[in-house]
Design a protein around this motif. Structure first.
Motif, PDB file in Angstrom:
ATOM      1  N   THR A 185       0.680   2.637  -6.114  1.00  0.00           N
ATOM      2  CA  THR A 185       0.965   1.802  -4.962  1.00  0.00           C
ATOM      3  C   THR A 185       1.950   0.746  -5.437  1.00  0.00           C
TER       4      THR A 185
ATOM      5  N   THR B 170       0.820  -1.219   0.000  1.00  0.00           N
ATOM      6  CA  THR B 170       0.000   0.000   0.000  1.00  0.00           C
ATOM      7  C   THR B 170       0.854   1.270   0.000  1.00  0.00           C
TER       8      THR B 170
ATOM      9  N   THR C   6       3.730   3.955  -1.631  1.00  0.00           N
ATOM     10  CA  THR C   6       3.747   4.607  -2.937  1.00  0.00           C
ATOM     11  C   THR C   6       5.152   4.678  -3.527  1.00  0.00           C
TER      12      THR C   6
END
Length: 193
Positions: free
Chosen positions: A130, A119, A121
């Motif tokens: 993501t 999750t 970035t």
């Protein structure tokens, strides 16, 4: 949710290792000249696809081999993507080394990603993704190019092509053999009593 993420990472590692083996088995059927043949003018040869895959794997994942890094850019300024699509004339051994090295980078990175990383970035060409979406993007990309390799090699080999899956007309025999192997692996019902 962590269990699903762990399952995903395990599955994607296994699937991509299978995709790599599929490519290995196709490339092993090429003669030296076959690496540099394309099926049509302007088309990619196996050599070009290997150069591109290796370049992409290094760009996208090279900086994440030891694990996730915040603010990672998966398209470094040092990458010369356009040159990956030029016939380099590299010898098969050099191309095989690039293939092996690119896959080592990608698979090693997958080995170091954690469920929590999925999750987080990273960016590719400045566009945020993501880690999960970046991995999925590359799964589709790499699989597509490996299937292109398979088509190129199969077409070039013609009658000498050695199938990479169940040979035509052998599905029933294959399934029968699988069922027999599974039955042989089961414990004897008398021993369970």
């Amino acid at each position: 949710m962590k269990a699903v993420a762990e399952l995903y990472l395990s599955d994607v590692r296994e699937r991509m290792a299978e995709v790599r083996r599929l490519g290995d088995r196709a490339l092993s059927q090429l003669d030296d000249a076959g690496w540099h043949r394309s099926l049509a003018g302007g088309g990619n040869s196996a050599a070009v696809l290997v150069q591109h895959l290796s370049g992409n794997m290094h760009a996208r994942w090279g900086g994440l081999r030891g694990g996730y890094r915040p603010d990672y850019e998966g398209e470094p300024a040092s990458r010369d993507r356009d040159s990956e699509f030029e016939e380099s004339g590299l010898a098969p051994a050099e191309l095989q080394a690039r293939w092996d090295d690119g896959w080592a980078v990608f698979l090693d990175t997958l080995d170091h990603l954690t469920p929590e990383d999925l999750t987080r970035t990273l960016t590719i060409r400045g566009e945020p993704h993501t880690v999960l979406s970046a991995v999925q993007r590359q799964v589709a990309h790499y699989s597509g190019h490996v299937y292109q390799l398979v088509l190129i090699v199969k077409t070039l080999r013609g009658d000498q092509w050695q199938t990479l899956s169940i040979p035509r007309g052998q599905s029933v025999a294959y399934i029968t053999q699988m069922h027999a192997a599974q039955a042989a692996a089961l414990p004897d019902s008398d021993e369970q009593r």
